[in-house]
Design an enzyme around this catalytic site. Structure first.
Site, mmCIF file in Angstrom:
data_model
loop_
_atom_site.group_PDB
_atom_site.id
_atom_site.type_symbol
_atom_site.label_atom_id
_atom_site.label_comp_id
_atom_site.label_asym_id
_atom_site.label_seq_id
_atom_site.Cartn_x
_atom_site.Cartn_y
_atom_site.Cartn_z
ATOM 1 C CG ASP A 49 -1.299 -13.392 -37.065
ATOM 2 O OD1 ASP A 49 -1.696 -14.575 -37.029
ATOM 3 O OD2 ASP A 49 -1.776 -12.561 -37.860
ATOM 4 C CG ASP A 105 -4.093 -18.937 -36.850
ATOM 5 O OD1 ASP A 105 -4.845 -17.948 -36.929
ATOM 6 O OD2 ASP A 105 -4.505 -20.104 -36.891
#
Length: 276
Positions: free
Chosen positions: A215, A217
């Protein structure tokens, strides 16, 4: 005579599949620092002795701050491991490091709180002295390079260096924290690399880490790219086989080399860092 090689494998979230080992058997162990996260699994990868340990337990029941990192590393060392290849799921702090990429870390920033980072703590039945261990280089460079070569041979998108920011967790970062970590020079973020790397080096183990990016974040202004458990798990499941293939490939590559000088130099560094 060359040092006999045995490789510890520490798997994080979902990266602890015992099926990667041939002739696998489990063993319950104890250490001067308590019990490790779970039983250890003994077996081979292409004839190379390996020891697999689930960082969070096989049922993923131990949160990052409660992992007994000292017991985990001690158990692998006591079992005769010379190397540790660790795996971790991470968030990206940089645009060019994309979900699904691999990062072979070479540095860290520690943002954990109160985790025990040394075996030399003055407690009864623990090693004597105080260890002022140098952490540059943080990771074993020879092992790192072999992992990079393996990932490239598999045609995976791999970043050859990276600084991980290790936070305490189990919560994710605030947006302000995430942006701050970017300004500090962090490339990826996780919750487990420290103190694992510190303890592995203090134990004289050749340690390297394969980070799988899941991802971005929460530093991006796009509200659709804020990290969630659901999104992390979805990306992870799509890409976890990359990490498994890298580990399966690098283990025999490590075993083909003579590590005697590297291991002796690392152990000498540790001994010279201890004040008694």
């Amino acid at each position: 005579m060359p040092q006999k090689i045995k490789i510890g494998i520490i798997g994080g979230s979902g990266l602890d599949n015992p099926d990667i080992l041939k002739n696998a058997s489990t063993k319950s162990v104890d250490t001067p620092y308590g019990k490790p996260s779970d039983v250890i699994t003994l077996g081979q990868i292409e004839g190379v002795d390996c020891v697999l340990l689930a960082r969070h337990g096989r049922n993923h029941g131990i949160m990052p701050g409660n992992v007994n990192y000292r017991a985990n590393i001690w158990a692998l060392k006591n079992e005769g491991c010379t190397h540790v290849i660790a795996a971790t799921a991470t968030g990206s702090l940089q645009e060019h490091i994309k979900p699904g990429d691999l990062v072979i870390l070479n540095n860290f920033i520690d943002r954990t709180q109160g985790r025990k980072q040394t075996f030399y703590d003055g407690e009864k039945n623990h090693p004597l002295g105080i260890c002022h261990l140098p952490m540059e280089p943080a990771f074993c460079e020879r092992t790192r390079q072999l992992i990079i070569q393996t990932a490239e041979q598999l045609n995976f998108s791999v970043h050859k260096t990276g600084t991980v920011v290790t936070i305490e967790g189990p919560r994710f970062s605030s947006k302000a924290e995430s942006k701050m970590f970017r300004q500090w020079g962090g490339d990826i973020i996780n919750m487990t690399s420290v103190p694992e790397i510190v303890l592995a080096k203090e134990a004289g183990l050749c340690y390297a880490l394969v980070a799988l990016v899941t991802d971005y974040d929460c530093w991006k202004d796009n509200k659709d790219e804020h990290v969630t458990v659901v999104d992390v798990l979805a990306t992870f499941k799509k890409n976890v086989t990359k990490v498994t293939k890298v580990i399966m490939g690098v283990v025999p590559a490590i075993a083909k080399e003579d590590w005697s000088k590297t291991i002796d130099e690392l152990q000498e560094l540790v001994q010279n860092s201890i004040m008694k």
